[in-house]
Design a protein around this motif. Structure first.
Motif, PDB file in Angstrom:
ATOM      1  N   MET A 146       0.812  -1.207   0.000  1.00 34.95           N
ATOM      2  CA  MET A 146       0.000   0.000   0.000  1.00 34.95           C
ATOM      3  C   MET A 146       0.853   1.268   0.000  1.00 34.95           C
ATOM      4  O   MET A 146       0.534   2.243  -0.695  1.00 34.95           O
ATOM      5  N   LEU A 147       1.950   1.261   0.751  1.00 34.93           N
ATOM      6  CA  LEU A 147       2.804   2.443   0.810  1.00 34.93           C
ATOM      7  C   LEU A 147       3.324   2.800  -0.576  1.00 34.93           C
ATOM      8  O   LEU A 147       3.251   3.964  -1.004  1.00 34.93           O
ATOM      9  N   ASN A 148       3.856   1.806  -1.282  1.00 24.88           N
ATOM     10  CA  ASN A 148       4.386   2.084  -2.606  1.00 24.88           C
ATOM     11  C   ASN A 148       3.294   2.409  -3.617  1.00 24.88           C
ATOM     12  O   ASN A 148       3.516   3.212  -4.529  1.00 24.88           O
ATOM     13  N   MET A 149       2.114   1.818  -3.463  1.00 22.28           N
ATOM     14  CA  MET A 149       1.006   2.180  -4.342  1.00 22.28           C
ATOM     15  C   MET A 149       0.694   3.665  -4.221  1.00 22.28           C
ATOM     16  O   MET A 149       0.521   4.373  -5.222  1.00 22.28           O
ATOM     17  N   VAL A 150       0.631   4.155  -2.982  1.00 25.70           N
ATOM     18  CA  VAL A 150       0.308   5.572  -2.752  1.00 25.70           C
ATOM     19  C   VAL A 150       1.426   6.467  -3.271  1.00 25.70           C
ATOM     20  O   VAL A 150       1.182   7.468  -3.961  1.00 25.70           O
ATOM     21  N   LEU A 151       2.678   6.113  -2.958  1.00 26.26           N
ATOM     22  CA  LEU A 151       3.800   6.963  -3.339  1.00 26.26           C
ATOM     23  C   LEU A 151       4.019   6.978  -4.849  1.00 26.26           C
ATOM     24  O   LEU A 151       4.295   8.036  -5.436  1.00 26.26           O
ATOM     25  N   ILE A 152       3.914   5.826  -5.503  1.00 26.55           N
ATOM     26  CA  ILE A 152       4.105   5.784  -6.956  1.00 26.55           C
ATOM     27  C   ILE A 152       2.982   6.541  -7.655  1.00 26.55           C
ATOM     28  O   ILE A 152       3.226   7.323  -8.586  1.00 26.55           O
ATOM     29  N   PHE A 165       9.053  11.298 -14.119  1.00 25.97           N
ATOM     30  CA  PHE A 165       7.890  11.879 -13.447  1.00 25.97           C
ATOM     31  C   PHE A 165       8.223  12.188 -11.989  1.00 25.97           C
ATOM     32  O   PHE A 165       7.805  13.217 -11.449  1.00 25.97           O
ATOM     33  N   GLY A 166       8.951  11.286 -11.345  1.00 29.67           N
ATOM     34  CA  GLY A 166       9.341  11.527  -9.957  1.00 29.67           C
ATOM     35  C   GLY A 166      10.216  12.754  -9.816  1.00 29.67           C
ATOM     36  O   GLY A 166      10.046  13.561  -8.883  1.00 29.67           O
ATOM     37  N   LEU A 167      11.150  12.935 -10.748  1.00 20.64           N
ATOM     38  CA  LEU A 167      12.018  14.109 -10.712  1.00 20.64           C
ATOM     39  C   LEU A 167      11.223  15.390 -10.963  1.00 20.64           C
ATOM     40  O   LEU A 167      11.486  16.429 -10.352  1.00 20.64           O
ATOM     41  N   ILE A 182      10.790   1.830   0.099  1.00 19.06           N
ATOM     42  CA  ILE A 182      10.191   2.726  -0.895  1.00 19.06           C
ATOM     43  C   ILE A 182      10.901   2.531  -2.235  1.00 19.06           C
ATOM     44  O   ILE A 182      12.118   2.642  -2.326  1.00 19.06           O
ATOM     45  N   GLN A 183      10.130   2.249  -3.273  1.00 23.04           N
ATOM     46  CA  GLN A 183      10.697   2.044  -4.601  1.00 23.04           C
ATOM     47  C   GLN A 183      11.148   3.369  -5.201  1.00 23.04           C
ATOM     48  O   GLN A 183      10.597   4.429  -4.885  1.00 23.04           O
ATOM     49  N   GLU A 184      12.153   3.289  -6.084  1.00 29.39           N
ATOM     50  CA  GLU A 184      12.679   4.521  -6.693  1.00 29.39           C
ATOM     51  C   GLU A 184      11.625   5.243  -7.507  1.00 29.39           C
ATOM     52  O   GLU A 184      11.637   6.470  -7.619  1.00 29.39           O
ATOM     53  N   THR A 185      10.660   4.507  -8.075  1.00 32.79           N
ATOM     54  CA  THR A 185       9.623   5.144  -8.881  1.00 32.79           C
ATOM     55  C   THR A 185       8.604   5.892  -8.034  1.00 32.79           C
ATOM     56  O   THR A 185       7.801   6.654  -8.570  1.00 32.79           O
ATOM     57  N   GLY A 186       8.611   5.674  -6.721  1.00 33.06           N
ATOM     58  CA  GLY A 186       7.674   6.370  -5.842  1.00 33.06           C
ATOM     59  C   GLY A 186       8.299   7.442  -4.984  1.00 33.06           C
ATOM     60  O   GLY A 186       7.597   8.209  -4.319  1.00 33.06           O
ATOM     61  N   PHE A 187       9.648   7.534  -4.998  1.00 30.34           N
ATOM     62  CA  PHE A 187      10.303   8.465  -4.088  1.00 30.34           C
ATOM     63  C   PHE A 187      10.086   9.921  -4.502  1.00 30.34           C
ATOM     64  O   PHE A 187      10.288  10.828  -3.692  1.00 30.34           O
ATOM     65  N   GLY A 188       9.667  10.166  -5.726  1.00 35.08           N
ATOM     66  CA  GLY A 188       9.384  11.534  -6.151  1.00 35.08           C
ATOM     67  C   GLY A 188       8.355  12.209  -5.266  1.00 35.08           C
ATOM     68  O   GLY A 188       8.402  13.432  -5.047  1.00 35.08           O
ATOM     69  N   THR A 189       7.401  11.440  -4.710  1.00 30.82           N
ATOM     70  CA  THR A 189       6.408  12.014  -3.793  1.00 30.82           C
ATOM     71  C   THR A 189       7.082  12.514  -2.527  1.00 30.82           C
ATOM     72  O   THR A 189       6.762  13.598  -2.017  1.00 30.82           O
ATOM     73  N   VAL A 190       8.024  11.741  -2.010  1.00 36.55           N
ATOM     74  CA  VAL A 190       8.778  12.174  -0.828  1.00 36.55           C
ATOM     75  C   VAL A 190       9.605  13.417  -1.149  1.00 36.55           C
ATOM     76  O   VAL A 190       9.634  14.381  -0.380  1.00 36.55           O
ATOM     77  N   ILE A 205       9.462  17.168   0.565  1.00 36.89           N
ATOM     78  CA  ILE A 205      10.667  17.852   1.061  1.00 36.89           C
ATOM     79  C   ILE A 205      10.795  19.226   0.410  1.00 36.89           C
ATOM     80  O   ILE A 205      11.119  20.222   1.076  1.00 36.89           O
ATOM     81  N   ASN A 206      10.533  19.292  -0.890  1.00 41.35           N
ATOM     82  CA  ASN A 206      10.575  20.562  -1.609  1.00 41.35           C
ATOM     83  C   ASN A 206       9.598  21.559  -0.999  1.00 41.35           C
ATOM     84  O   ASN A 206       9.951  22.724  -0.743  1.00 41.35           O
ATOM     85  N   PHE A 207       8.364  21.126  -0.756  1.00 32.85           N
ATOM     86  CA  PHE A 207       7.363  22.005  -0.151  1.00 32.85           C
ATOM     87  C   PHE A 207       7.853  22.545   1.196  1.00 32.85           C
ATOM     88  O   PHE A 207       7.766  23.737   1.480  1.00 32.85           O
ATOM     89  N   VAL A 208       8.366  21.647   2.037  1.00 39.52           N
ATOM     90  CA  VAL A 208       8.806  22.051   3.375  1.00 39.52           C
ATOM     91  C   VAL A 208       9.949  23.058   3.289  1.00 39.52           C
ATOM     92  O   VAL A 208       9.940  24.105   3.966  1.00 39.52           O
ATOM     93  N   VAL A 209      10.937  22.767   2.437  1.00 37.19           N
ATOM     94  CA  VAL A 209      12.094  23.667   2.303  1.00 37.19           C
ATOM     95  C   VAL A 209      11.660  25.016   1.737  1.00 37.19           C
ATOM     96  O   VAL A 209      12.059  26.080   2.239  1.00 37.19           O
TER      97      VAL A 209
END
Length: 563
Positions: A240-246, A449-451, A505-513, A517-521
């Motif tokens: 489920m975690l990777n489904m949401v993040l991807i 897409f993640g980038l 976390i899969q590399e294809t889903g890390f773009g969400t993380v 981080i971008n928003f917070v910074v």
């Protein structure tokens, strides 16, 4: 030459001839024509061009394969959900406002909304995202040519490079736009005809969106008997975690893709940009509602063809793709190392995701002309997106670096020359990446897409909807999001690091993380740095109402004027 190769050559030659003629007829001699087609493309045509630009080789070639070859269709449909949701997000949340701002590129928007330093970071982000994305398109081109014309993937990529170079460099955005209209027509016909034919043959129902529902119970039972779980079960190999993040990375990445956003600048007005989005959604839906049925039909027929048969008795489509090295043993070693009388099961073989749509007419027993048409459609999908991405790279170098930073006094002729030289250089790099891709087509595209999600989406949204977002905040956010996300991908992707990553976390889903981080910074730094000028705050307030008036933004002694 086989019948399939002959028909592929016929359809490819005809379609390429049309593309080159359109590029010649649409050739331009102004920067406006080269970058945004003069802003005069009608909404239906712009919608078709947007659809072709957005539905890349990943959509045409890989998506149905991902759905079919996942443990279950639900897990593979993450790409379907993410890309579709992202387009709706882009059309509603960003496109009309960016069209009103009136810039050629995302770095142009970033430069005028924030600062010149932010512009340079945006250029780096745009070029990085575009090169990663275009690698998948060129790799897909190589796969198609190698299978259907009997050349090596390297030669196939080179052929694609030559075609794209001709119509992209000659016609710029104007040539690309009208070529993409033709390419959409080719790819959608090539996708729908075999889907309707196979649905009618397998289920007796010609409409695949309806027909495939009748085989799901059979497919569930067959997979359960093989011990690989029901096809329609939730999650499967994807938690489920990777489904949401991807899904999030694909969705927010779609809304931050520079080559898709620039397409809305080619519309005649803000109103036309909205109608372009509506038309594009219709054109995209034709393919995206068909992909799950193509996946289900192919999966059922593959299981029936492979399970329990000997290596020597495999059907022709299986042997063809095995010879190309795209069907192997489960551990990646060639099937040719096994004795001919070896009994196979589905779990013994590894089928490349990229072959399912290309092989589906052969799997379904359709005639050679249909197979050739599908090949032409796959090439149209790959090359249409590649040309849009290459234009982003070209415009970023020529407009945002050369003209805005190096030589503001450059004539239009000089800017066009630099843009075309940048396009040529970008095509060479894209060809290299296509010959040496870091994964299968959809995986490489998902990384792009993640980038895009981690770099562009936050600063575009905040730039439009938060008046107090500062230049230093945007610069820090973009740089942090891009660097952290790229580093994680390099650390975890199979070809480089092969690490399990953080919390799996899969590399294809890390773009969400990376996006979070971008928003917070960006928000944190903006809170502690000087607010934008009152003129800029008034501008941000104005562009929130895209239908109120037309807006032209220009520099005037360092300030921005609203008209």
């Amino acid at each position: 030459m086989s019948d399939i190769q002959l028909w592929t050559l016929v359809f490819t030659a005809l379609s390429f001839g049309v593309y080159i003629y359109i590029a010649y007829a649409s050739r331009v001699n102004s920067t406006s024509g080269f970058y945004v087609a003069g802003g005069g493309i009608p909404a239906p045509a712009n919608g078709a061009a947007i659809a072709a630009d957005w539905m890349s080789a990943a959509s045409f070639i890989s998506m149905a394969g991902l759905i079919a070859l996942s443990t279950n269709g639900y897990g593979g449909s993450v790409y379907l959900m993410g890309w579709t949701g992202g387009y709706v997000l882009l059309a509603l949340l960003l496109a009309p406002y960016l069209r009103k701002f009136g810039k050629y590129t995302i770095p142009d928007f970033v430069g005028d909304r924030y600062s010149e330093s932010a512009r340079l970071i945006a250029v780096v982000c745009a070029i990085t995202v575009s090169f990663v994305y275009v690698a998948g398109q060129m790799a897909g081109t190589g796969v198609v040519f190698s299978r259907f014309l009997g050349v090596t993937p390297t030669v196939g990529v080179i052929i694609g490079m030559v075609i794209v170079f001709f119509y992209a460099v000659l016609g710029g955005m104007k040539g690309i736009t009208w070529t993409q209209v033709a390419q959409y027509s080719v790819l959608i016909v090539a996708y729908l005809i075999p889907a309707f034919a196979v649905s009618s043959k397998v289920t007796g129902i010609a409409v695949p969106q309806i027909g495939f529902g009748s085989i799901l119970e059979e497919l569930d039972g067959l997979q359960a008997d093989l011990g690989i779980g029901e096809y329609t079960a939730a999650f499967g190999s994807t938690n489920m975690l990777n489904m949401v993040l991807i899904t999030g990375a694909l969705m927010f990445g779609t809304a931050g893709l520079p080559h898709v956003i620039v397409r809305f600048y080619t519309a005649r007005s803000v109103r036309a940009a909205r109608f372009s989005a509506l038309w594009a959604l219709f054109f995209i839906a034709l393919l995206y509602t068909t992909a799950p049925s193509v996946a289900a039909f192919s999966k059922l027929q593959i299981l029936e063809d492979v399970e329990g048969g000997t290596l020597s008795s495999m059907p022709g489509w299986f042997n063809t793709w095995t010879d190309l090295g795209l069907i192997t043993q489960a551990d990646g070693t060639p099937l040719s190392e096994l004795p001919p009388d070896t009994v196979l099961s589905f779990g013994d073989v590894l089928i490349n995701n990229d072959i399912i749509v290309l092989a589906s007419p052969e799997i379904g027993g359709l005639p050679a002309p249909i197979v050739g048409l599908v090949a032409a459609g796959a090439l149209a999908a790959a090359l249409s997106t590649a040309s849009g991405l290459l234009l982003v790279i070209s415009s970023s170098v020529a407009n945002d670096v050369y003209y805005k930073r190096i030589n503001p006094a450059a004539t239009e002729a000089r800017q066009l020359m630099v843009g075309r030289l940048a396009m040529g250089g970008a095509i060479l790099v894209a060809g290299y990446l296509g010959i040496n891709p870091p994964g299968f087509v959809a995986q490489v595209v998902a990384l792009a897409f993640g980038l895009a999600a981690a770099s562009f989406f936050p600063i575009l949204v905040l730039g439009i909807f938060w008046k107090n977002c500062t230049a230093k905040g945007a610069t820090a956010g973009m740089a942090t999001g891009l660097i952290v996300t790229a580093a994680y991908m390099l650390w975890t992707i199979d070809i480089y690091g092969n690490s399990d990553g953080i919390f799996g976390i899969q590399e294809t889903g890390f773009g969400t993380v990376g996006m979070l981080i971008n928003f917070v910074v960006t928000i944190t730094v903006s809170k502690f740095t000087t607010k934008p000028s009152q003129t800029m705050q008034d501008l941000v307030e104005e562009i929130r109402f895209p239908g109120r008036s037309e807006l032209v933004v220009k520099h005037a002694e360092g300030d921005l004027d609203i008209h």
